[in-house]
Design an enzyme around this catalytic site. Structure first.
Site, PDB file in Angstrom:
ATOM      1  N   LYS A 131      38.517  44.724  44.734  1.00 36.66           N
ATOM      2  CA  LYS A 131      38.057  43.624  45.730  1.00 36.66           C
ATOM      3  C   LYS A 131      39.091  43.780  46.861  1.00 36.66           C
ATOM      4  O   LYS A 131      38.463  43.535  48.228  1.00 36.66           O
ATOM      5  CB  LYS A 131      38.219  42.223  44.829  1.00 36.66           C
ATOM      6  CG  LYS A 131      37.736  41.258  45.513  1.00 36.66           C
ATOM      7  CD  LYS A 131      37.757  39.897  44.659  1.00 36.66           C
ATOM      8  CE  LYS A 131      37.200  40.061  43.171  1.00 36.66           C
ATOM      9  NZ  LYS A 131      37.325  38.964  42.479  1.00 36.66           N
ATOM     10  N   HIS A 182      50.080  48.457  41.275  1.00 34.21           N
ATOM     11  CA  HIS A 182      50.999  48.379  42.197  1.00 34.21           C
ATOM     12  C   HIS A 182      50.968  49.130  43.483  1.00 34.21           C
ATOM     13  O   HIS A 182      52.234  49.137  44.039  1.00 34.21           O
ATOM     14  CB  HIS A 182      52.434  48.502  41.437  1.00 34.21           C
ATOM     15  CG  HIS A 182      52.503  47.638  40.427  1.00 34.21           C
ATOM     16  ND1 HIS A 182      51.955  47.525  39.226  1.00 34.21           N
ATOM     17  CD2 HIS A 182      53.187  46.480  40.339  1.00 34.21           C
ATOM     18  CE1 HIS A 182      52.558  46.777  38.506  1.00 34.21           C
ATOM     19  NE2 HIS A 182      53.327  45.795  38.992  1.00 34.21           N
ATOM     20  N   HIS A 183      49.830  49.869  43.910  1.00 41.15           N
ATOM     21  CA  HIS A 183      49.727  50.391  45.126  1.00 41.15           C
ATOM     22  C   HIS A 183      50.006  49.681  46.262  1.00 41.15           C
ATOM     23  O   HIS A 183      50.601  50.086  47.194  1.00 41.15           O
ATOM     24  CB  HIS A 183      48.583  51.259  45.153  1.00 41.15           C
ATOM     25  CG  HIS A 183      47.140  50.503  45.461  1.00 41.15           C
ATOM     26  ND1 HIS A 183      46.906  49.416  44.712  1.00 41.15           N
ATOM     27  CD2 HIS A 183      46.647  50.347  46.460  1.00 41.15           C
ATOM     28  CE1 HIS A 183      45.847  48.532  45.091  1.00 41.15           C
ATOM     29  NE2 HIS A 183      45.669  49.137  46.469  1.00 41.15           N
ATOM     30  N   ARG A 184      49.826  48.350  46.266  1.00 40.57           N
ATOM     31  CA  ARG A 184      50.298  47.193  47.361  1.00 40.57           C
ATOM     32  C   ARG A 184      51.182  46.184  46.719  1.00 40.57           C
ATOM     33  O   ARG A 184      50.489  45.949  45.414  1.00 40.57           O
ATOM     34  CB  ARG A 184      49.057  46.877  47.912  1.00 40.57           C
ATOM     35  CG  ARG A 184      48.208  47.934  48.841  1.00 40.57           C
ATOM     36  CD  ARG A 184      48.496  47.672  50.204  1.00 40.57           C
ATOM     37  NE  ARG A 184      47.642  48.501  50.939  1.00 40.57           N
ATOM     38  CZ  ARG A 184      47.679  49.676  51.471  1.00 40.57           C
ATOM     39  NH1 ARG A 184      48.717  50.487  51.184  1.00 40.57           N
ATOM     40  NH2 ARG A 184      46.722  50.321  52.160  1.00 40.57           N
ATOM     41  N   SER A 192      43.213  33.453  50.700  1.00 42.87           N
ATOM     42  CA  SER A 192      44.457  33.439  50.104  1.00 42.87           C
ATOM     43  C   SER A 192      45.406  34.159  50.711  1.00 42.87           C
ATOM     44  O   SER A 192      46.690  33.682  50.882  1.00 42.87           O
ATOM     45  CB  SER A 192      44.434  33.886  48.561  1.00 42.87           C
ATOM     46  OG  SER A 192      43.990  32.731  47.804  1.00 42.87           O
ATOM     47  N   LYS A 230      45.714  39.295  37.417  1.00 42.93           N
ATOM     48  CA  LYS A 230      44.916  38.122  36.947  1.00 42.93           C
ATOM     49  C   LYS A 230      45.703  37.440  35.809  1.00 42.93           C
ATOM     50  O   LYS A 230      46.357  38.069  34.986  1.00 42.93           O
ATOM     51  CB  LYS A 230      43.365  38.658  36.444  1.00 42.93           C
ATOM     52  CG  LYS A 230      42.459  37.469  36.316  1.00 42.93           C
ATOM     53  CD  LYS A 230      41.937  37.230  37.719  1.00 42.93           C
ATOM     54  CE  LYS A 230      40.803  35.990  37.723  1.00 42.93           C
ATOM     55  NZ  LYS A 230      40.304  36.043  39.148  1.00 42.93           N
ATOM     56  N   LYS A 242      48.067  40.136  43.242  1.00 43.70           N
ATOM     57  CA  LYS A 242      47.317  39.006  43.647  1.00 43.70           C
ATOM     58  C   LYS A 242      46.177  38.649  42.514  1.00 43.70           C
ATOM     59  O   LYS A 242      45.419  39.622  42.429  1.00 43.70           O
ATOM     60  CB  LYS A 242      46.774  38.877  45.108  1.00 43.70           C
ATOM     61  CG  LYS A 242      46.340  37.513  45.654  1.00 43.70           C
ATOM     62  CD  LYS A 242      47.404  36.963  46.232  1.00 43.70           C
ATOM     63  CE  LYS A 242      46.950  35.541  46.755  1.00 43.70           C
ATOM     64  NZ  LYS A 242      46.745  34.623  45.604  1.00 43.70           N
TER      65      LYS A 242
HETATM   66  P1  NAD Z   1      35.095  26.309  38.324  1.00 40.40           P
HETATM   67  O1  NAD Z   1      35.777  25.975  37.081  1.00 40.40           O
HETATM   68  O2  NAD Z   1      35.430  25.463  39.594  1.00 40.40           O
HETATM   69  O3  NAD Z   1      33.574  26.119  38.172  1.00 40.40           O
HETATM   70  C1  NAD Z   1      32.627  26.913  37.227  1.00 40.40           C
HETATM   71  C2  NAD Z   1      31.761  25.778  36.812  1.00 40.40           C
HETATM   72  O4  NAD Z   1      30.705  26.636  36.086  1.00 40.40           O
HETATM   73  C3  NAD Z   1      31.844  24.477  36.306  1.00 40.40           C
HETATM   74  O5  NAD Z   1      31.339  23.322  36.762  1.00 40.40           O
HETATM   75  C4  NAD Z   1      31.400  24.886  34.711  1.00 40.40           C
HETATM   76  O6  NAD Z   1      30.965  23.647  34.105  1.00 40.40           O
HETATM   77  C5  NAD Z   1      30.161  25.754  35.026  1.00 40.40           C
HETATM   78  N1  NAD Z   1      29.771  26.402  33.964  1.00 40.40           N
HETATM   79  C6  NAD Z   1      30.284  26.873  32.740  1.00 40.40           C
HETATM   80  N2  NAD Z   1      29.438  27.470  31.906  1.00 40.40           N
HETATM   81  C7  NAD Z   1      28.561  27.455  32.584  1.00 40.40           C
HETATM   82  C8  NAD Z   1      26.938  27.757  31.864  1.00 40.40           C
HETATM   83  N3  NAD Z   1      26.985  28.632  30.700  1.00 40.40           N
HETATM   84  N4  NAD Z   1      26.022  27.651  32.646  1.00 40.40           N
HETATM   85  C9  NAD Z   1      26.280  27.142  33.959  1.00 40.40           C
HETATM   86  N5  NAD Z   1      27.135  26.487  34.497  1.00 40.40           N
HETATM   87  C10 NAD Z   1      28.479  26.899  33.633  1.00 40.40           C
HETATM   88  O7  NAD Z   1      35.157  27.955  38.502  1.00 40.40           O
HETATM   89  P2  NAD Z   1      35.193  28.662  40.124  1.00 40.40           P
HETATM   90  O8  NAD Z   1      36.601  28.611  40.624  1.00 40.40           O
HETATM   91  O9  NAD Z   1      33.892  28.143  40.615  1.00 40.40           O
HETATM   92  O10 NAD Z   1      34.713  30.027  39.528  1.00 40.40           O
HETATM   93  C11 NAD Z   1      33.545  30.409  39.214  1.00 40.40           C
HETATM   94  C12 NAD Z   1      33.518  31.793  38.971  1.00 40.40           C
HETATM   95  O11 NAD Z   1      33.831  32.378  40.305  1.00 40.40           O
HETATM   96  C13 NAD Z   1      34.277  32.702  38.086  1.00 40.40           C
HETATM   97  O12 NAD Z   1      33.678  33.814  37.555  1.00 40.40           O
HETATM   98  C14 NAD Z   1      35.612  33.152  38.949  1.00 40.40           C
HETATM   99  O13 NAD Z   1      36.320  34.129  38.261  1.00 40.40           O
HETATM  100  C15 NAD Z   1      34.860  33.437  40.274  1.00 40.40           C
HETATM  101  N6  NAD Z   1      35.765  33.308  41.284  1.00 40.40           N
HETATM  102  C16 NAD Z   1      36.137  32.245  41.629  1.00 40.40           C
HETATM  103  C17 NAD Z   1      37.126  32.410  42.807  1.00 40.40           C
HETATM  104  C18 NAD Z   1      37.712  31.088  43.385  1.00 40.40           C
HETATM  105  O14 NAD Z   1      38.196  31.028  44.489  1.00 40.40           O
HETATM  106  N7  NAD Z   1      37.791  29.916  42.581  1.00 40.40           N
HETATM  107  C19 NAD Z   1      37.440  33.336  43.449  1.00 40.40           C
HETATM  108  C20 NAD Z   1      36.564  34.498  43.157  1.00 40.40           C
HETATM  109  C21 NAD Z   1      35.711  34.486  42.090  1.00 40.40           C
END
Ligand code: NAD
Length: 484
Positions: free
Chosen positions: A106, A76-78, A375, A118, A82
């Site tokens: 991050k 909660h420092h900011r 965001s 989260k 998110k």
């Molecule tokens: P998403 O659900 O849109 O896509 C993830 C994809 O990975 C899906 O198509 C899924 O079928 C596929 N997948 C699942 N298991 C798999 C495997 N074993 N091998 C290959 N593909 C596989 O999710 P996303 O939003 O793209 O998030 C992906 C990663 O990025 C996560 O770790 C998430 O925490 C991180 N992330 C996402 C965001 C964002 O803005 N969406 C921001 C920061 C970090």
């Protein structure tokens, strides 16, 4: 605790601790060793402040189902806090806490003024209809409202694995129903559809951020040479794991704007491979039509989803889930750079091996920070109640037009029509968003590199990124003091 018992040639390996919370804490401690803050302060930064575990019923027809969900508030420092909401069967309390901690670090790295949080819901979204997912999402939002775990100034969710714009719109609408007439309601969640207070460029922001970071690395040729690479991203071989939001956009931008060759894309049901480079928009159309990347025309379909990690490439982008590159499979990797688009894809054991083998690991807490950066822009847009660029676009355009007219007058010639249109085009919201994102990723890269170069004992980019984050959060806590 999740463990892997992969075996190396001959001898059996000790089980690797795959608990993401343990991993993040280890990474934190590794960096904290290089800093001279009081132990108590470091402990305060490391721990997760609150975790709310919900178990609520949803009714589908005559059937009831209990749903388990978590929202962790790391720091909660900011304020507000998110962090995304994940829908996956792999969600656990420890995972959510670890992901919340990653959000704190991050945000600090990219100078976004939020604390880390989260959320996770333990469901397999594919098993539910849109109507059922809406019920779950709205009930989840109501639970978060009840306990003050959501609000424009409190805690602001966003999309993550398994969620997207649709879920964010349901969250926003539910929050609005509980707070009728409050002007800032839309800022209670980001990643919304454009028509519901979203911002241009948010959907592709995480993938685009990954690309901006890579471009910056490729601008530092001396640095790049350390990893056995040179030149630009054009023609570089890239392999992507996960063709979802982040993976698709990173691949699409690298393919379309940088001329990189996306040689492989892996999904949970297989990998498609083409040494000449895959046509990413066509692969996306194929997946939409058939429900799978498999059988994409002109490409080889490999049965093993992890093949995408092992193909020969310059840049490997894990963009699916955590613990994909572990002690058990790291020796099969064949890349120069790992750009961590997913959270926690590389385990410490795997990373130690990669460092030894001179493979550059660009860490998640920097690489995927583009999502939270945009965001933040969406949140400020919602609070200001006006689209970016709306006031100045035409003034900007008129100025450019006068300048081009003057230039044409001076040289007594005319620009080709297309070029003229491009030159006079006023700045739109998406231009501003991408410019802010690019600036953010470039500055963050330089800050991390600067820390790594200044502190000689830091041998890797992850530790340097953590040092950078801890320093900023520590400064904030020290300025705030402790209540009471
Ligand atoms: P998403 O659900 O849109 O896509 C993830 C994809 O990975 C899906 O198509 C899924 O079928 C596929 N997948 C699942 N298991 C798999 C495997 N074993 N091998 C290959 N593909 C596989 O999710 P996303 O939003 O793209 O998030 C992906 C990663 O990025 C996560 O770790 C998430 O925490 C991180 N992330 C996402 C965001 C964002 O803005 N969406 C921001 C920061 C970090």
């Amino acid at each position: 605790m999740a463990k892997t018992t992969g075996r190396s040639k001959g001898a059996s390996r000790a089980a690797e601790d795959l608990n993401l919370n343990h991993i993040v804490n280890r990474q934190f401690e590794q960096a904290a060793r290089h800093l001279k803050y009081p132990k108590g302060l470091l402990e305060q930064i490391k721990v997760c402040n609150n975790v709310y575990h919900m178990q609520f019923p949803v009714k589908f027809g005559r059937r009831y189902e209990m749903v388990s969900a978590w929202r962790a508030e790391h720091s909660h420092h900011r304020k507000p806090l998110k962090g995304g909401i994940r829908y996956s069967m792999m969600v656990t309390q420890d995972e959510v806490m670890a992901l919340a901690a990653l959000m704190t670090y991050k945000c600090a790295i990219v100078n976004v003024p939020f604390g880390g949080s989260k959320g996770g819901v333990k469901i397999r979204p594919r098993n539910y209809s849109a109507e059922q997912l809406e019920k779950i999402t709205r009930r989840l939002t109501a639970e978060l409202i009840r306990k003050d775990f959501i609000g424009p100034g409190i805690n602001v969710p966003a999309p993550d694995y398994g969620t997207g714009q649709r879920e964010m719109a349901w969250i926003s609408d539910t929050y609005d129903a509980f707070n009728p007439g409050a002007l800032d309601n839309m800022a209670c969640v980001t990643g919304k559809p454009m028509t519901q207070g979203g911002i241009s460029g948010r959907t592709e922001a995480t993938g685009r951020g990954v690309v901006y970071a890579l471009r910056e690395l490729f601008r530092h040729q001396k640095e790049l040479a350390k990893w056995g690479l040179s030149g630009s991203l054009e023609g570089k071989r890239v392999s992507v794991q996960g063709f979802g939001n982040v993976g698709f956009h990173a691949a699409n931008i690298l393919h379309g704007e940088d001329g990189a060759k996306i040689v492989a894309v892996g999904e949970y049901d297989g990998t498609v491979y083409d040494a000449a480079g895959l046509d990413i928009p066509a692969l996306q159309r194929h997946r939409k039509k058939t429900g799978s990347i498999r059988g994409f025309r002109g490409a080889k379909t490999l049965d093993n989803p992890t093949d995408c990690l092992e193909v020969e490439c310059d840049v490997l982008i894990p963009a699916a889930l955590e613990n994909q590159i572990t002690g058990a499979n790291v020796k099969k990797l064949n890349c120069r750079i790992i750009a961590e688009a997913a959270n926690g894809p590389t385990t410490p054991e795997a990373e130690a091996w990669l460092i030894k083998k001179n493979v550059l690991v660009l860490p998640d807490i920097f690489m995927n920070a583009g999502g939270v950066t945009v965001s933040y822009f969406e949140w400020t847009k919602n609070l200001s109640h006006i689209r970016y660029g709306r006031l100045e676009k035409r003034v900007d355009q008129a100025k450019r037009e006068r300048l081009i007219d003057a230039l044409e007058g001076l040289v007594e010639g005319k620009f080709p029509r297309k070029q003229r249109e491009l030159l006079i085009r006023g700045t739109d919201e998406v231009d501003l968003v991408n410019s802010g994102l690019e600036e953010t990723m470039i500055n963050a890269y330089k800050e991390i590199l600067d820390v790594r170069n200044r502190m000689r004992a830091l041998e890797d980019m992850r530790t340097a990124a953590y040092v950078c984050a801890i320093q900023k959060v520590a400064k904030s806590y020290m300025e705030l003091g402790i209540f009471p």
